[in-house]
Enzyme design. Structure first.
Site, PDB file in Angstrom:
ATOM      1  N   GLU A 147      -1.042   1.623  -5.171  1.00 28.80           N
ATOM      2  CA  GLU A 147      -0.959   2.988  -5.140  1.00 28.80           C
ATOM      3  C   GLU A 147      -1.883   3.709  -5.643  1.00 28.80           C
ATOM      4  O   GLU A 147      -1.814   5.094  -6.135  1.00 28.80           O
ATOM      5  CB  GLU A 147       0.706   3.526  -5.791  1.00 28.80           C
ATOM      6  CG  GLU A 147       1.128   3.145  -7.047  1.00 28.80           C
ATOM      7  CD  GLU A 147       0.529   3.973  -8.103  1.00 28.80           C
ATOM      8  OE1 GLU A 147      -0.835   3.782  -8.513  1.00 28.80           O
ATOM      9  OE2 GLU A 147       1.329   4.847  -8.735  1.00 28.80           O
ATOM     10  N   TRP A 148      -3.040   3.237  -5.964  1.00 28.50           N
ATOM     11  CA  TRP A 148      -4.212   3.755  -6.222  1.00 28.50           C
ATOM     12  C   TRP A 148      -4.473   4.426  -7.585  1.00 28.50           C
ATOM     13  O   TRP A 148      -4.819   5.619  -7.943  1.00 28.50           O
ATOM     14  CB  TRP A 148      -4.778   4.810  -5.288  1.00 28.50           C
ATOM     15  CG  TRP A 148      -4.462   4.365  -3.805  1.00 28.50           C
ATOM     16  CD1 TRP A 148      -4.976   3.053  -3.242  1.00 28.50           C
ATOM     17  CD2 TRP A 148      -3.938   4.917  -2.654  1.00 28.50           C
ATOM     18  NE1 TRP A 148      -4.610   2.818  -2.068  1.00 28.50           N
ATOM     19  CE2 TRP A 148      -3.850   3.995  -1.535  1.00 28.50           C
ATOM     20  CE3 TRP A 148      -3.228   6.076  -2.490  1.00 28.50           C
ATOM     21  CZ2 TRP A 148      -3.381   4.341  -0.326  1.00 28.50           C
ATOM     22  CZ3 TRP A 148      -2.804   6.615  -1.255  1.00 28.50           C
ATOM     23  CH2 TRP A 148      -2.618   5.682  -0.014  1.00 28.50           C
ATOM     24  N   GLY A 149      -3.566   4.173  -8.478  1.00 28.48           N
ATOM     25  CA  GLY A 149      -3.359   4.583  -9.717  1.00 28.48           C
ATOM     26  C   GLY A 149      -2.766   6.022  -9.946  1.00 28.48           C
ATOM     27  O   GLY A 149      -2.916   6.869 -10.864  1.00 28.48           O
TER      28      GLY A 149
ATOM     29  N   ASP B 171     -10.230   3.308  -3.243  1.00 26.89           N
ATOM     30  CA  ASP B 171     -10.702   2.255  -2.909  1.00 26.89           C
ATOM     31  C   ASP B 171     -12.416   2.224  -3.284  1.00 26.89           C
ATOM     32  O   ASP B 171     -13.094   3.018  -3.455  1.00 26.89           O
ATOM     33  CB  ASP B 171     -11.063   2.383  -1.256  1.00 26.89           C
ATOM     34  CG  ASP B 171      -9.842   2.118  -0.727  1.00 26.89           C
ATOM     35  OD1 ASP B 171      -8.753   2.003  -1.301  1.00 26.89           O
ATOM     36  OD2 ASP B 171      -9.582   1.982   0.557  1.00 26.89           O
TER      37      ASP B 171
ATOM     38  N   ASP C 148       0.836  -1.124  -0.060  1.00 23.72           N
ATOM     39  CA  ASP C 148       0.152   0.024   0.139  1.00 23.72           C
ATOM     40  C   ASP C 148       0.784   1.227  -0.104  1.00 23.72           C
ATOM     41  O   ASP C 148       2.031   1.234   0.023  1.00 23.72           O
ATOM     42  CB  ASP C 148      -0.829  -0.039   1.291  1.00 23.72           C
ATOM     43  CG  ASP C 148      -2.342   0.676   0.841  1.00 23.72           C
ATOM     44  OD1 ASP C 148      -2.593   1.335  -0.238  1.00 23.72           O
ATOM     45  OD2 ASP C 148      -3.313   0.128   1.818  1.00 23.72           O
TER      46      ASP C 148
END
Ligand code: GLA
Length: 437
Positions: free
Chosen positions: A192-194, A214, A149
């Site tokens: 890394e959430w894009g 998320d 994460d």
């Protein structure tokens, strides 16, 4: 001099590293369970093992869901005197090894979670500066898969790295450990959430990368992820996957936060995730799973395409439908999708409106279809052969509903059909007269 050699080496690394890792791990999208959407931090080993057992009892492990991912909140808030992460004895009273061994006995490989910063998003120790040490702990505990994460990032003057560099630290530790111990490398799921287009570089470091923030268990969140995925659908391949995030199937009126997906929305969710070749990680209560939830998760026709051993790429949109092509619209993403598979040409049609709708497409809009041919149509949800089609297919879909079809060549189409060309622009008679003129 030293600097220029370093920059040449770095340049070479970047040049070589354009393809997937292909280190023998994670060729196909991961299938399994992840603890986060359902429990967040509220679990114990016993509760999780009950889920694992329910997965076995429902035949899900047999269907291919063979990975169990322990997400955030499994450790104490501080490391021990030697700098090691310590499992929370309240959650894991028999120890972490006992937990992974129990999973293994149920046929599940164990995955764990950490963070490329000081702390995990839940505030537990992150692996920045402890990459090799933590990997050793995870391996010793019996894990072989790591979700990584992006919270609590050290200051720039500390890292002197960007996102890529922070994730490369763990990828390097994984490669070094595999070499040293002559064992299989850990599978690495980047999260890394894009932020920095991980679909461009993620395959150099790991086997999947989250494409956005998320997920939430309601339709607007799902359609927004589908919209994002529609622009990068072709960036997925063997060993390197767009991760659309943990599934919300089954979280209607439950989960954290509780969801409100209708049956059709859950079907569309699963179909899009599977045919886009995303990892499929269940995160709803398998002990009380409804017939509908299990029917969705165990759709063997759809799972077979997600796990296609010969075709790595995903479906991609060929027409946006409601919007002009390539329009960014989180509420009304692309509606007409196609791709190839070992089992036939795949079509996915999505009704992004909240009213029932008749939707149709010309077969040759799909790159994978041959013009002038007849096709057998198999429905991946009803599991029935629906006769043959040529030229067009028309369907009526419920609000936010989906159709998933598999087409197989059934010979030439009937003679003398007009128009002579399904896509007639630039079609010509042998003498050079345009047909459309
Ligand atoms: C982030 C991730 C989630 C989950 C939580 C855990 O928000 O994106 O998938 O792992 O952290 O804290």
């Amino acid at each position: 001099m030293a600097t220029s050699i370093t920059s040449i080496l770095v340049g070479l690394l970047y040049a070589i590293g354009t393809t997937a890792l292909e280190n023998g791990v994670g060729k196909l999208p991961a299938l399994g369970f992840n603890t986060w959407n359902m429990y967040q931090c509220d679990y114990t080993a016993d509760i999780l093992l009950e889920q694992a057992k329910a997965m076995v009892d429902h035949g899900l492990v047999k269907a291919g869901y063979n990975t169990f991912m322990l997400d955030d909140c499994y450790s104490l808030k501080e490391r021990d005197a030697k700098g090691r992460i310590v499992e929370d004895p309240k959650k894991f009273p028999k120890g972490m090894k006992h937990f992974t061994k129990s999973l293994s006995r149920l046929g599940l490989r164990a995955g764990i979670y950490s963070d490329a910063g000081y702390r995990t998003c839940g505030g537990f120790p992150g692996s920045y500066g402890h990459e090799a040490q933590d990997l050793e702990t995870f391996a010793d505990w019996g894990f072989s898969y790591l979700k990584y994460d992006n919270c609590y990032i050290p200051f720039d003057n500390v890292t002197q790295e960007n996102v890529y560099g922070r994730y490369a630290r763990m990828a390097d530790a994984i490669a070094a450990r595999a070499k040293k111990t002559k064992s299989q490398p850990f599978q690495l799921a980047l999260c890394e959430w894009g932020w920095q287009q991980p679909w461009i570089w993620g395959g150099r470091l790991g086997q999947s990368w989250r494409i956005g923030g998320d997920i939430r268990p309601w339709w607007s969140a799902l359609s927004s992820i589908i919209n994002q995925a529609s622009f990068i659908a072709s960036e997925t391949r063997f060993y390197a996957r767009n991760d659309l995030d943990i599934l919300e199937v089954g979280n209607t009126n439950q989960g954290t936060p509780p969801g409100n997906l209708t049956y059709d929305q859950a079907k569309s969710h699963f179909t899009a995730w599977a045919l886009l070749k995303s990892p499929l990680l269940i995160s709803s209560d398998m002990k009380t799973a409804s017939k509908e939830t299990l029917e969705i998760l165990e759709n063997h026709d759809i799972l077979k395409i997600n796990q296609d051993p010969n075709v790595g790429e995903a479906i991609a949109p060929f027409r946006w439908g409601l919007n002009p092509d390539y329009t960014w619209d989180p509420d009304h993403p692309a509606e007409y999708w196609t791709g190839n598979s070992s089992y036939g040409v795949v079509f996915m049609v999505l009704n992004t409106q909240d009213t029932p709708r008749q939707m149709s497409f010309n077969l040759t809009e799909s790159w994978a279809i041959r013009a002038g041919r007849l096709y057998e149509v198999y429905d991946l949800w009803s599991h029935t052969n629906n006769g043959t089609a040529y030229r067009n297919i028309s369907l009526t879909l419920p609000p936010h509903g989906v159709a998933a079809l598999l087409l197989n060549d059934a010979g030439p189409e009937p003679e003398g059909l007009e128009p002579y060309c399904a896509g007639y622009w630039q079609c010509s008679f042998p003498n050079g007269t345009y047909y459309s003129n």
